[in-house]
Write an enzyme that holds these catalytic residues in place. Structure first.
Site, PDB file in Angstrom:
ATOM      1  N   ALA A   1       0.792  -1.236   0.000  1.00 27.54           N
ATOM      2  CA  ALA A   1       0.000   0.000   0.000  1.00 27.54           C
ATOM      3  C   ALA A   1       0.826   1.289   0.000  1.00 27.54           C
ATOM      4  CB  ALA A   1      -0.997   0.025   1.176  1.00 27.54           C
ATOM      5  N   ASP A   2       2.151   1.190  -0.039  1.00 33.39           N
ATOM      6  CA  ASP A   2       2.975   2.406  -0.132  1.00 33.39           C
ATOM      7  C   ASP A   2       4.246   2.121  -0.938  1.00 33.39           C
ATOM      8  OD1 ASP A   2       3.531   5.093   0.257  1.00 33.39           O
ATOM      9  OD2 ASP A   2       4.457   4.803   2.227  1.00 33.39           O
ATOM     10  N   ILE A   3       4.062   1.490  -2.078  1.00 36.77           N
ATOM     11  CA  ILE A   3       5.187   1.197  -2.959  1.00 36.77           C
ATOM     12  C   ILE A   3       5.636   2.483  -3.645  1.00 36.77           C
ATOM     13  CG2 ILE A   3       5.823   0.002  -5.109  1.00 36.77           C
ATOM     14  CD1 ILE A   3       5.786  -1.798  -2.643  1.00 36.77           C
TER      15      ILE A   3
ATOM     16  N   ASN B   1      10.899   3.480  -0.640  1.00 35.07           N
ATOM     17  CA  ASN B   1      10.697   2.243   0.110  1.00 35.07           C
ATOM     18  C   ASN B   1      11.370   1.035  -0.527  1.00 35.07           C
ATOM     19  OD1 ASN B   1       9.387   3.360   2.261  1.00 35.07           O
ATOM     20  ND2 ASN B   1       7.326   3.011   1.459  1.00 35.07           N
TER      21      ASN B   1
ATOM     22  N   THR C   1       1.399   7.497  -0.527  1.00 38.72           N
ATOM     23  CA  THR C   1       2.166   8.647  -1.016  1.00 38.72           C
ATOM     24  C   THR C   1       1.566   9.066  -2.343  1.00 38.72           C
ATOM     25  OG1 THR C   1       4.138   7.789   0.104  1.00 38.72           O
ATOM     26  CG2 THR C   1       4.478   9.470  -1.600  1.00 38.72           C
TER      27      THR C   1
END
Length: 214
Positions: free
Chosen positions: A70-72, A76, A115
């Site tokens: 959910a935040d690739i 990261n 993001t």
């Protein structure tokens, strides 16, 4: 989850009402830092394929364990040397990851998190997420490392949401001549607005990338 392309969690602890994690130490730089050092130029094709395949291997394992990251995003992924001396690209920061279980996914519909330049259309629409949301974010990264600039350059959440929901799909090989048509088509497929039009899994994406080496 123990895998060469995922940062390893050794221990979770609570002390004095504070929570902490003991994580694998990776010596290196984030993909975001590496992109910044290239000053707006895309990566060589061999780098694109290598990094993309390593991202897919890590994501496939995350999804097989029934999680959506959910935040690739480039920040990261860490490219460096692990504690065994191996050169790897590793997924980090599972702080807002979601279980694919129904209760966790229901929560994801209530909370706008991620993001914005790398969020999928369904994240902005607060729809139920599945693994193809991570694949959309992967498409954003592949665009960025190919072209040297983010796919979405909006500076606020509303503008980013409008772009991801309504923006035109890219044709990489019309922007950069040495990008193979098959890679351009793959990135376009990852960035499809509807989840059902994207590749079915990170493994499928990996196999498409692998074919580009041959």
């Amino acid at each position: 989850i123990v895998h060469p392309n995922i940062v390893r969690l050794f221990r979770f602890f609570e002390q004095d009402e504070q929570y902490g994690l003991v994580l694998e130490l990776v010596h290196g730089k984030s993909l975001h830092q590496i992109i910044g050092e290239r000053r707006g130029t895309g990566f060589p094709l061999a780098w694109i394929l290598r990094f993309a395949m390593e991202m897919c291997k890590g994501l496939q394992v995350v999804h097989e364990h029934h999680f959506v990251h959910a935040d690739i995003k480039p920040a990261n992924f860490i490219h460096g040397t692990d504690y065994s001396g191996n050169d790897m690209l590793k997924i980090v920061d599972f702080g807002i990851s979601r279980s694919l279980r129904e209760d966790s996914l229901a929560e994801s519909r209530r909370v706008l998190s991620g993001t914005p330049p790398y969020m999928s259309p369904e994240q902005f629409r607060r729809e139920q997420l599945d693994l193809r949301s991570d694949l959309y974010s992967l498409g954003c990264i592949l665009f960025e490392i190919s072209i040297g600039r983010p796919y979405c350059q909006a500076v606020d959440v509303e503008a980013a949401g409008n772009f991801h929901i309504q923006g035109a799909l890219p044709e990489l090989n019309t922007i950069r001549a040495d990008i193979p048509g098959r890679l351009s088509d793959l990135v376009r497929g990852l960035l499809e607005k509807k989840t059902e039009n994207r590749p079915a899994s990170a493994q499928d994406v990996y196999l498409h990338l692998e074919a580009l080496f041959n």
